[in-house]
Design an enzyme around this catalytic site. Structure first.
Site, PDB file in Angstrom:
ATOM      1  N   HIS A 328      -0.290   7.196   1.023  1.00  0.00           N
ATOM      2  CA  HIS A 328       0.101   6.865  -0.333  1.00  0.00           C
ATOM      3  C   HIS A 328       1.506   7.357  -0.693  1.00  0.00           C
ATOM      4  O   HIS A 328       2.127   6.813  -1.603  1.00  0.00           O
ATOM      5  CB  HIS A 328      -0.904   7.446  -1.339  1.00  0.00           C
ATOM      6  CG  HIS A 328      -2.204   6.697  -1.372  1.00  0.00           C
ATOM      7  ND1 HIS A 328      -3.266   7.012  -0.547  1.00  0.00           N
ATOM      8  CD2 HIS A 328      -2.616   5.652  -2.122  1.00  0.00           C
ATOM      9  CE1 HIS A 328      -4.268   6.188  -0.800  1.00  0.00           C
ATOM     10  NE2 HIS A 328      -3.899   5.353  -1.745  1.00  0.00           N
ATOM     11  N   GLY A 329       1.987   8.367  -0.037  1.00  0.00           N
ATOM     12  CA  GLY A 329       3.328   8.820  -0.380  1.00  0.00           C
ATOM     13  C   GLY A 329       3.721  10.104   0.315  1.00  0.00           C
ATOM     14  O   GLY A 329       2.872  10.852   0.823  1.00  0.00           O
TER      15      GLY A 329
END
Length: 481
Positions: A328-329
Protein backbone atom coordinates in the site's frame (compact mmCIF):
# COMPACT_ATOMS: atom_id res chain seq x y z
CA UNK A 1 -10.84 11.88 -14.95
CA UNK A 2 -12.37 10.07 -11.97
CA UNK A 3 -15.55 8.03 -12.27
CA UNK A 4 -17.56 10.50 -10.21
CA UNK A 5 -16.68 13.52 -12.35
CA UNK A 6 -18.60 15.30 -15.09
CA UNK A 7 -15.57 14.80 -17.33
CA UNK A 8 -16.03 11.05 -17.10
CA UNK A 9 -19.72 11.28 -17.98
CA UNK A 10 -18.83 13.32 -21.07
CA UNK A 11 -16.14 10.74 -21.87
CA UNK A 12 -18.04 7.49 -21.31
CA UNK A 13 -21.27 8.22 -23.20
CA UNK A 14 -19.73 8.69 -26.68
CA UNK A 15 -17.22 5.89 -25.98
CA UNK A 16 -20.06 3.49 -25.16
CA UNK A 17 -22.06 4.50 -28.26
CA UNK A 18 -19.07 4.29 -30.61
CA UNK A 19 -18.00 0.93 -29.16
CA UNK A 20 -21.35 -0.75 -29.87
CA UNK A 21 -22.52 1.17 -32.94
CA UNK A 22 -19.27 1.51 -34.90
CA UNK A 23 -16.64 -0.89 -33.57
CA UNK A 24 -18.71 -3.99 -32.75
CA UNK A 25 -18.11 -5.84 -36.04
CA UNK A 26 -15.27 -7.93 -34.63
CA UNK A 27 -13.16 -8.29 -31.51
CA UNK A 28 -10.24 -6.72 -33.42
CA UNK A 29 -12.17 -3.50 -33.94
CA UNK A 30 -13.43 -3.61 -30.37
CA UNK A 31 -9.93 -4.12 -28.99
CA UNK A 32 -8.36 -1.43 -31.17
CA UNK A 33 -10.96 1.00 -29.94
CA UNK A 34 -10.58 -0.07 -26.29
CA UNK A 35 -6.81 0.29 -26.51
CA UNK A 36 -7.09 3.80 -27.97
CA UNK A 37 -9.64 4.77 -25.34
CA UNK A 38 -7.55 3.29 -22.52
CA UNK A 39 -4.43 5.13 -23.67
CA UNK A 40 -6.39 8.37 -23.82
CA UNK A 41 -7.89 7.73 -20.38
CA UNK A 42 -4.49 7.07 -18.78
CA UNK A 43 -2.87 10.01 -20.57
CA UNK A 44 -5.66 12.26 -19.29
CA UNK A 45 -4.87 11.10 -15.74
CA UNK A 46 -1.09 11.53 -16.11
CA UNK A 47 0.42 11.64 -19.60
CA UNK A 48 3.97 11.74 -18.21
CA UNK A 49 3.98 8.00 -17.50
CA UNK A 50 2.21 6.78 -20.60
CA UNK A 51 5.53 5.67 -22.10
CA UNK A 52 6.22 3.68 -18.92
CA UNK A 53 2.86 1.90 -19.16
CA UNK A 54 3.27 1.08 -22.84
CA UNK A 55 6.91 0.07 -22.36
CA UNK A 56 5.95 -2.27 -19.51
CA UNK A 57 3.25 -3.76 -21.73
CA UNK A 58 5.66 -4.47 -24.58
CA UNK A 59 8.39 -5.93 -22.37
CA UNK A 60 6.02 -8.23 -20.49
CA UNK A 61 4.40 -9.35 -23.75
CA UNK A 62 7.82 -10.29 -25.13
CA UNK A 63 8.93 -12.03 -21.92
CA UNK A 64 5.73 -14.07 -21.77
CA UNK A 65 6.39 -15.40 -25.26
CA UNK A 66 10.05 -16.14 -24.51
CA UNK A 67 9.16 -18.04 -21.34
CA UNK A 68 6.60 -20.14 -23.22
CA UNK A 69 8.73 -20.80 -26.31
CA UNK A 70 11.96 -21.65 -24.50
CA UNK A 71 12.23 -25.44 -24.05
CA UNK A 72 15.13 -25.51 -21.57
CA UNK A 73 14.04 -25.02 -17.96
CA UNK A 74 17.19 -23.06 -17.08
CA UNK A 75 16.73 -20.54 -19.89
CA UNK A 76 13.02 -20.39 -19.18
CA UNK A 77 13.84 -19.45 -15.59
CA UNK A 78 16.20 -16.73 -16.77
CA UNK A 79 13.41 -14.99 -18.69
CA UNK A 80 11.12 -15.28 -15.66
CA UNK A 81 13.80 -13.74 -13.42
CA UNK A 82 14.28 -10.93 -15.91
CA UNK A 83 10.54 -10.28 -15.72
CA UNK A 84 10.56 -10.38 -11.92
CA UNK A 85 13.51 -8.01 -11.72
CA UNK A 86 11.97 -5.65 -14.26
CA UNK A 87 8.49 -5.46 -12.69
CA UNK A 88 9.60 -5.48 -9.06
CA UNK A 89 12.33 -3.02 -10.02
CA UNK A 90 9.72 -0.58 -11.32
CA UNK A 91 7.90 -0.74 -8.00
CA UNK A 92 11.07 -0.48 -5.93
CA UNK A 93 12.27 2.57 -7.82
CA UNK A 94 9.11 4.59 -8.22
CA UNK A 95 7.37 3.63 -4.99
CA UNK A 96 10.01 2.56 -2.48
CA UNK A 97 13.36 4.09 -3.44
CA UNK A 98 13.16 7.00 -1.00
CA UNK A 99 11.95 4.67 1.76
CA UNK A 100 15.07 2.49 1.52
CA UNK A 101 17.29 5.46 0.69
CA UNK A 102 16.29 7.30 3.86
CA UNK A 103 16.45 4.09 5.89
CA UNK A 104 20.03 3.52 4.76
CA UNK A 105 21.11 6.93 6.04
CA UNK A 106 19.25 6.43 9.29
CA UNK A 107 21.18 3.21 9.87
CA UNK A 108 24.44 5.05 9.17
CA UNK A 109 23.49 7.72 11.70
CA UNK A 110 22.88 5.04 14.33
CA UNK A 111 26.54 4.07 13.95
CA UNK A 112 27.70 7.65 14.36
CA UNK A 113 27.75 8.88 10.78
CA UNK A 114 27.02 12.56 10.24
CA UNK A 115 26.05 12.11 6.61
CA UNK A 116 23.10 14.11 5.39
CA UNK A 117 20.75 13.34 2.55
CA UNK A 118 17.97 14.86 0.55
CA UNK A 119 15.02 12.80 -0.61
CA UNK A 120 14.80 12.46 -4.37
CA UNK A 121 11.71 13.82 -6.05
CA UNK A 122 10.30 10.67 -7.66
CA UNK A 123 6.77 10.91 -8.98
CA UNK A 124 4.57 7.86 -8.47
CA UNK A 125 2.96 6.64 -11.71
CA UNK A 126 -0.79 6.19 -11.32
CA UNK A 127 -1.85 2.56 -11.09
CA UNK A 128 1.69 1.16 -11.00
CA UNK A 129 0.95 -1.18 -8.08
CA UNK A 130 -2.03 -2.60 -9.94
CA UNK A 131 -0.76 -3.08 -13.47
CA UNK A 132 2.64 -4.30 -12.24
CA UNK A 133 1.09 -7.02 -10.08
CA UNK A 134 -1.14 -7.99 -12.99
CA UNK A 135 1.79 -8.47 -15.36
CA UNK A 136 3.81 -10.24 -12.66
CA UNK A 137 1.01 -12.74 -12.15
CA UNK A 138 0.78 -13.21 -15.91
CA UNK A 139 4.46 -14.12 -16.26
CA UNK A 140 4.36 -16.50 -13.28
CA UNK A 141 1.26 -18.23 -14.64
CA UNK A 142 2.93 -18.65 -18.06
CA UNK A 143 6.06 -20.05 -16.41
CA UNK A 144 4.01 -22.51 -14.34
CA UNK A 145 2.16 -23.54 -17.53
CA UNK A 146 -1.18 -22.57 -16.00
CA UNK A 147 -1.96 -20.41 -19.04
CA UNK A 148 -0.60 -19.93 -22.53
CA UNK A 149 0.74 -16.47 -23.32
CA UNK A 150 -1.14 -14.11 -25.58
CA UNK A 151 0.27 -14.32 -29.09
CA UNK A 152 -1.61 -11.18 -30.01
CA UNK A 153 -0.02 -7.92 -28.89
CA UNK A 154 -3.32 -6.05 -29.25
CA UNK A 155 -5.14 -8.46 -26.91
CA UNK A 156 -2.34 -8.31 -24.37
CA UNK A 157 -2.20 -4.52 -24.50
CA UNK A 158 -5.92 -4.29 -23.73
CA UNK A 159 -5.42 -6.81 -20.90
CA UNK A 160 -2.85 -4.49 -19.28
CA UNK A 161 -4.32 -1.08 -20.04
CA UNK A 162 -8.11 -1.64 -19.92
CA UNK A 163 -9.25 1.72 -18.60
CA UNK A 164 -11.87 0.81 -15.94
CA UNK A 165 -9.29 -1.02 -13.83
CA UNK A 166 -5.96 0.61 -14.77
CA UNK A 167 -5.83 3.18 -11.95
CA UNK A 168 -7.04 1.21 -8.91
CA UNK A 169 -7.80 -2.32 -9.98
CA UNK A 170 -9.16 -4.90 -9.50
CA UNK A 171 -5.90 -6.77 -10.12
CA UNK A 172 -7.09 -9.08 -12.87
CA UNK A 173 -5.86 -12.57 -13.70
CA UNK A 174 -4.95 -13.38 -17.26
CA UNK A 175 -6.88 -16.67 -17.05
CA UNK A 176 -10.09 -14.70 -16.49
CA UNK A 177 -9.65 -11.47 -18.46
CA UNK A 178 -7.69 -12.50 -21.56
CA UNK A 179 -10.28 -15.03 -22.84
CA UNK A 180 -12.92 -12.28 -22.69
CA UNK A 181 -10.68 -9.92 -24.65
CA UNK A 182 -9.95 -12.53 -27.31
CA UNK A 183 -13.64 -13.07 -28.04
CA UNK A 184 -16.05 -10.70 -29.76
CA UNK A 185 -18.36 -9.07 -27.21
CA UNK A 186 -22.08 -8.84 -27.82
CA UNK A 187 -24.16 -6.20 -26.10
CA UNK A 188 -26.56 -7.46 -23.42
CA UNK A 189 -29.35 -5.29 -22.09
CA UNK A 190 -29.44 -7.16 -18.78
CA UNK A 191 -25.66 -6.95 -18.24
CA UNK A 192 -25.54 -3.26 -19.21
CA UNK A 193 -28.39 -2.37 -16.87
CA UNK A 194 -26.74 -4.33 -14.07
CA UNK A 195 -23.54 -2.41 -14.78
CA UNK A 196 -25.37 0.91 -14.50
CA UNK A 197 -26.94 -0.30 -11.26
CA UNK A 198 -23.50 -1.15 -9.87
CA UNK A 199 -22.14 2.23 -10.97
CA UNK A 200 -25.01 3.97 -9.17
CA UNK A 201 -24.30 2.07 -5.95
CA UNK A 202 -20.58 2.75 -6.21
CA UNK A 203 -21.27 6.44 -6.77
CA UNK A 204 -23.51 6.52 -3.69
CA UNK A 205 -20.85 4.75 -1.61
CA UNK A 206 -18.15 7.19 -2.70
CA UNK A 207 -19.66 10.68 -2.79
CA UNK A 208 -22.36 10.20 -0.17
CA UNK A 209 -21.08 7.71 2.40
CA UNK A 210 -17.28 8.04 2.10
CA UNK A 211 -17.16 11.80 1.63
CA UNK A 212 -19.58 12.53 4.50
CA UNK A 213 -17.56 10.22 6.74
CA UNK A 214 -14.44 12.16 5.73
CA UNK A 215 -16.04 15.39 6.94
CA UNK A 216 -16.08 13.88 10.43
CA UNK A 217 -12.97 11.69 10.43
CA UNK A 218 -10.48 14.15 8.89
CA UNK A 219 -10.82 16.95 11.50
CA UNK A 220 -10.58 14.39 14.32
CA UNK A 221 -7.41 12.78 12.96
CA UNK A 222 -5.89 16.16 12.14
CA UNK A 223 -6.52 17.45 15.66
CA UNK A 224 -6.18 14.23 17.66
CA UNK A 225 -4.02 15.83 20.38
CA UNK A 226 -6.93 17.96 21.53
CA UNK A 227 -9.76 15.42 21.34
CA UNK A 228 -11.14 13.06 23.99
CA UNK A 229 -10.69 9.31 23.75
CA UNK A 230 -14.36 8.84 22.88
CA UNK A 231 -14.10 11.37 20.03
CA UNK A 232 -11.00 9.63 18.70
CA UNK A 233 -12.81 6.30 18.85
CA UNK A 234 -15.69 7.80 16.91
CA UNK A 235 -13.17 9.14 14.38
CA UNK A 236 -11.79 5.64 13.82
CA UNK A 237 -15.32 4.35 13.21
CA UNK A 238 -16.06 6.94 10.53
CA UNK A 239 -12.64 6.45 8.93
CA UNK A 240 -13.14 2.66 8.72
CA UNK A 241 -16.45 3.21 6.95
CA UNK A 242 -14.91 5.91 4.75
CA UNK A 243 -12.08 3.63 3.65
CA UNK A 244 -14.45 0.80 2.80
CA UNK A 245 -17.05 2.95 1.05
CA UNK A 246 -14.35 4.78 -0.92
CA UNK A 247 -12.56 1.72 -2.26
CA UNK A 248 -15.58 -0.56 -2.65
CA UNK A 249 -17.33 2.36 -4.34
CA UNK A 250 -14.49 2.66 -6.84
CA UNK A 251 -14.43 -1.10 -7.41
CA UNK A 252 -18.17 -1.25 -8.02
CA UNK A 253 -17.95 1.61 -10.49
CA UNK A 254 -14.99 0.00 -12.28
CA UNK A 255 -16.81 -3.34 -12.54
CA UNK A 256 -20.00 -1.61 -13.63
CA UNK A 257 -18.24 0.44 -16.33
CA UNK A 258 -16.53 -2.72 -17.58
CA UNK A 259 -19.89 -4.48 -17.89
CA UNK A 260 -21.00 -1.73 -20.28
CA UNK A 261 -18.33 -3.05 -22.67
CA UNK A 262 -19.21 -6.71 -22.23
CA UNK A 263 -16.27 -7.53 -19.95
CA UNK A 264 -16.66 -8.92 -16.43
CA UNK A 265 -14.01 -7.93 -13.88
CA UNK A 266 -13.59 -9.88 -10.68
CA UNK A 267 -15.42 -8.85 -7.53
CA UNK A 268 -13.16 -6.91 -5.18
CA UNK A 269 -15.32 -6.60 -2.05
CA UNK A 270 -17.99 -8.94 -0.72
CA UNK A 271 -19.53 -7.24 2.34
CA UNK A 272 -16.42 -7.78 4.51
CA UNK A 273 -17.88 -6.15 7.63
CA UNK A 274 -20.29 -9.07 7.95
CA UNK A 275 -17.36 -11.40 8.63
CA UNK A 276 -16.98 -13.17 11.96
CA UNK A 277 -13.23 -13.89 11.84
CA UNK A 278 -10.15 -12.33 10.29
CA UNK A 279 -9.69 -15.09 7.70
CA UNK A 280 -13.20 -14.58 6.38
CA UNK A 281 -12.66 -10.82 6.38
CA UNK A 282 -9.67 -11.09 4.06
CA UNK A 283 -11.60 -13.40 1.75
CA UNK A 284 -14.00 -10.50 1.27
CA UNK A 285 -11.73 -7.42 1.51
CA UNK A 286 -9.69 -6.28 -1.51
CA UNK A 287 -10.15 -9.77 -2.90
CA UNK A 288 -8.03 -9.27 -6.02
CA UNK A 289 -4.97 -8.32 -3.92
CA UNK A 290 -5.62 -10.98 -1.28
CA UNK A 291 -5.94 -13.83 -3.79
CA UNK A 292 -2.84 -12.57 -5.64
CA UNK A 293 -0.81 -12.61 -2.43
CA UNK A 294 -2.20 -15.99 -1.42
CA UNK A 295 -1.31 -17.57 -4.77
CA UNK A 296 2.08 -16.01 -5.43
CA UNK A 297 3.47 -15.39 -1.93
CA UNK A 298 1.68 -17.39 0.76
CA UNK A 299 1.27 -20.71 -1.11
CA UNK A 300 4.91 -21.13 -2.24
CA UNK A 301 6.23 -19.84 1.09
CA UNK A 302 4.02 -22.12 3.19
CA UNK A 303 5.01 -25.05 0.96
CA UNK A 304 8.69 -24.26 1.57
CA UNK A 305 8.12 -24.02 5.35
CA UNK A 306 5.68 -26.92 5.63
CA UNK A 307 8.12 -29.03 7.68
CA UNK A 308 7.82 -26.44 10.47
CA UNK A 309 4.07 -27.12 10.64
CA UNK A 310 2.15 -24.41 12.52
CA UNK A 311 5.24 -22.25 13.06
CA UNK A 312 5.92 -22.30 9.33
CA UNK A 313 2.29 -21.48 8.63
CA UNK A 314 2.38 -18.52 11.00
CA UNK A 315 5.60 -17.21 9.46
CA UNK A 316 4.06 -17.53 5.99
CA UNK A 317 0.89 -15.68 7.01
CA UNK A 318 2.70 -12.85 8.78
CA UNK A 319 5.18 -12.44 5.91
CA UNK A 320 2.33 -12.33 3.41
CA UNK A 321 0.39 -9.71 5.32
CA UNK A 322 3.44 -7.57 5.98
CA UNK A 323 3.84 -7.50 2.20
CA UNK A 324 0.13 -6.76 1.82
CA UNK A 325 0.62 -3.76 4.08
CA UNK A 326 3.84 -2.68 2.38
CA UNK A 327 2.17 -2.93 -1.04
CA UNK A 328 0.00 0.00 0.00
CA UNK A 329 2.85 2.44 0.46
CA UNK A 330 6.41 3.22 1.50
CA UNK A 331 5.71 3.91 5.15
CA UNK A 332 6.23 1.90 8.32
CA UNK A 333 2.58 2.53 9.18
CA UNK A 334 1.55 0.15 6.40
CA UNK A 335 4.05 -2.44 7.62
CA UNK A 336 2.52 -2.26 11.10
CA UNK A 337 -0.94 -2.46 9.56
CA UNK A 338 -0.03 -5.66 7.71
CA UNK A 339 1.85 -7.11 10.67
CA UNK A 340 -1.12 -6.70 12.98
CA UNK A 341 -3.44 -8.37 10.51
CA UNK A 342 -1.00 -11.26 10.21
CA UNK A 343 -0.86 -11.61 14.00
CA UNK A 344 -4.67 -11.74 14.17
CA UNK A 345 -4.52 -15.04 12.25
CA UNK A 346 -2.49 -16.83 14.95
CA UNK A 347 -5.49 -17.90 17.09
CA UNK A 348 -7.15 -19.33 13.97
CA UNK A 349 -4.01 -21.32 13.13
CA UNK A 350 -3.91 -22.96 16.57
CA UNK A 351 -7.66 -23.57 16.60
CA UNK A 352 -7.59 -25.09 13.12
CA UNK A 353 -10.28 -22.73 11.85
CA UNK A 354 -8.24 -20.67 9.39
CA UNK A 355 -9.82 -22.27 6.35
CA UNK A 356 -13.37 -22.28 7.65
CA UNK A 357 -15.70 -19.62 6.32
CA UNK A 358 -18.92 -18.83 8.10
CA UNK A 359 -21.78 -17.38 6.08
CA UNK A 360 -23.57 -15.09 8.47
CA UNK A 361 -27.28 -15.83 8.75
CA UNK A 362 -27.40 -17.63 5.41
CA UNK A 363 -30.96 -17.70 4.18
CA UNK A 364 -32.13 -15.80 7.25
CA UNK A 365 -33.27 -12.24 7.82
CA UNK A 366 -31.30 -11.61 11.02
CA UNK A 367 -28.06 -12.97 12.51
CA UNK A 368 -27.86 -14.71 15.86
CA UNK A 369 -26.62 -12.83 18.93
CA UNK A 370 -23.39 -14.84 18.75
CA UNK A 371 -22.85 -13.77 15.14
CA UNK A 372 -23.61 -10.14 15.99
CA UNK A 373 -21.07 -10.26 18.83
CA UNK A 374 -18.40 -11.76 16.56
CA UNK A 375 -19.03 -9.22 13.79
CA UNK A 376 -18.89 -6.28 16.17
CA UNK A 377 -15.74 -7.57 17.88
CA UNK A 378 -13.99 -8.10 14.54
CA UNK A 379 -15.11 -4.71 13.24
CA UNK A 380 -13.72 -2.93 16.33
CA UNK A 381 -10.41 -4.75 15.84
CA UNK A 382 -10.27 -3.79 12.14
CA UNK A 383 -11.36 -0.25 12.96
CA UNK A 384 -8.56 0.28 15.49
CA UNK A 385 -5.99 -1.23 13.13
CA UNK A 386 -7.09 1.18 10.40
CA UNK A 387 -5.59 3.96 12.51
CA UNK A 388 -2.19 2.95 11.08
CA UNK A 389 -3.63 3.13 7.58
CA UNK A 390 -4.62 6.74 8.19
CA UNK A 391 -1.81 8.35 10.22
CA UNK A 392 1.54 9.51 8.86
CA UNK A 393 3.85 7.77 11.33
CA UNK A 394 3.88 4.75 13.63
CA UNK A 395 4.49 6.95 16.68
CA UNK A 396 1.39 9.01 15.89
CA UNK A 397 -0.59 5.82 15.44
CA UNK A 398 0.34 4.48 18.87
CA UNK A 399 -0.21 7.88 20.43
CA UNK A 400 -3.66 8.03 18.83
CA UNK A 401 -4.56 4.59 20.23
CA UNK A 402 -3.12 5.51 23.62
CA UNK A 403 -5.36 8.57 23.75
CA UNK A 404 -8.40 6.48 22.81
CA UNK A 405 -7.90 4.24 25.84
CA UNK A 406 -7.42 7.12 28.26
CA UNK A 407 -9.95 8.05 30.95
CA UNK A 408 -11.57 10.48 28.51
CA UNK A 409 -13.04 7.53 26.62
CA UNK A 410 -16.03 7.77 28.97
CA UNK A 411 -16.74 11.37 27.92
CA UNK A 412 -19.33 12.16 25.31
CA UNK A 413 -17.68 12.62 21.88
CA UNK A 414 -17.50 16.30 20.96
CA UNK A 415 -19.13 15.69 17.56
CA UNK A 416 -21.73 13.16 18.69
CA UNK A 417 -24.81 15.34 18.28
CA UNK A 418 -23.69 17.47 15.36
CA UNK A 419 -26.02 17.47 12.37
CA UNK A 420 -23.24 16.09 10.16
CA UNK A 421 -22.71 13.13 12.50
CA UNK A 422 -26.41 12.35 12.78
CA UNK A 423 -27.04 12.59 9.03
CA UNK A 424 -23.93 10.57 8.18
CA UNK A 425 -24.87 7.90 10.70
CA UNK A 426 -28.30 7.56 9.07
CA UNK A 427 -26.69 7.29 5.62
CA UNK A 428 -24.30 4.62 6.92
CA UNK A 429 -27.26 2.75 8.37
CA UNK A 430 -28.98 2.70 4.98
CA UNK A 431 -25.71 1.70 3.28
CA UNK A 432 -25.16 -1.23 5.67
CA UNK A 433 -28.82 -2.30 5.43
CA UNK A 434 -28.71 -2.58 1.63
CA UNK A 435 -25.44 -4.52 1.78
CA UNK A 436 -26.90 -6.85 4.42
CA UNK A 437 -29.96 -7.60 2.28
CA UNK A 438 -27.72 -8.34 -0.73
CA UNK A 439 -24.89 -10.08 1.14
CA UNK A 440 -25.47 -13.43 -0.62
CA UNK A 441 -25.73 -11.93 -4.12
CA UNK A 442 -23.13 -11.25 -6.80
CA UNK A 443 -22.76 -7.60 -5.85
CA UNK A 444 -24.04 -5.16 -3.24
CA UNK A 445 -26.89 -3.73 -5.33
CA UNK A 446 -28.07 -6.71 -7.33
CA UNK A 447 -31.82 -6.11 -7.33
CA UNK A 448 -32.62 -7.22 -10.87
CA UNK A 449 -35.14 -9.81 -9.66
CA UNK A 450 -37.17 -7.26 -7.73
CA UNK A 451 -40.48 -5.87 -8.95
CA UNK A 452 -39.92 -3.21 -11.62
CA UNK A 453 -41.68 -0.54 -9.56
CA UNK A 454 -39.57 -1.37 -6.51
CA UNK A 455 -36.42 -1.20 -8.62
CA UNK A 456 -37.25 2.25 -9.95
CA UNK A 457 -38.22 3.50 -6.51
CA UNK A 458 -34.80 2.29 -5.30
CA UNK A 459 -32.97 4.02 -8.17
CA UNK A 460 -34.81 7.29 -7.64
CA UNK A 461 -34.32 7.18 -3.87
CA UNK A 462 -30.57 6.67 -4.17
CA UNK A 463 -30.32 9.30 -6.89
CA UNK A 464 -32.10 11.80 -4.63
CA UNK A 465 -29.74 10.94 -1.76
CA UNK A 466 -26.81 11.61 -4.09
CA UNK A 467 -28.26 14.98 -5.13
CA UNK A 468 -28.96 16.06 -1.54
CA UNK A 469 -26.04 14.62 0.40
CA UNK A 470 -23.38 14.02 -2.25
CA UNK A 471 -20.07 15.83 -1.80
CA UNK A 472 -17.49 16.69 -4.41
CA UNK A 473 -14.45 14.44 -4.47
CA UNK A 474 -11.46 14.90 -6.76
CA UNK A 475 -9.86 11.52 -6.13
CA UNK A 476 -10.12 8.14 -4.44
CA UNK A 477 -8.02 7.00 -1.47
CA UNK A 478 -6.47 4.10 -3.40
CA UNK A 479 -5.21 6.33 -6.22
CA UNK A 480 -2.17 6.98 -4.02
CA UNK A 481 -1.22 3.30 -4.13
Amino acid sequence: MVFNSLDFVVFIIPVFLLYWLVFSKSNIYQNLFLLAVSIFFYAWADWRFLILLLGSTLINYYLGLKIYRTPEDRKKSIFLYIGLVFNVGLLLYFKYFNFFYEGFYEILNVFGSTSTYNSLVILLPLGISFFTFQTLGYLIDVYNEEIEPSENLLDFSVFVTFFPKILSGPIERASSLLPQIKEKRVISYEVSVDGLRQILWGLFAKIVVAENCALIANPIFNNYENESGSTLLLGTFFYAIQLYADFSGYSNMAIGVSKLFGIQLMRNFSTPFFSTNISDFWRKWHMSLTTWMMDYVFTPLSFTLRRHQKKGLIISIITTFVLVGFWHGANWTFVVYGLLHGIYFIPLVFSGKMNTSEIVAKGKLLPSLKEVFKMILLFVLIMLTDVFFRVESVSVGFEYLKRIFSLSIIDLPSVLFSSTTLITSALIGFFILVEWVNREKKHDFEIGNYNIYLRWISYIFIFVLILIFGKSAETFIYFQF
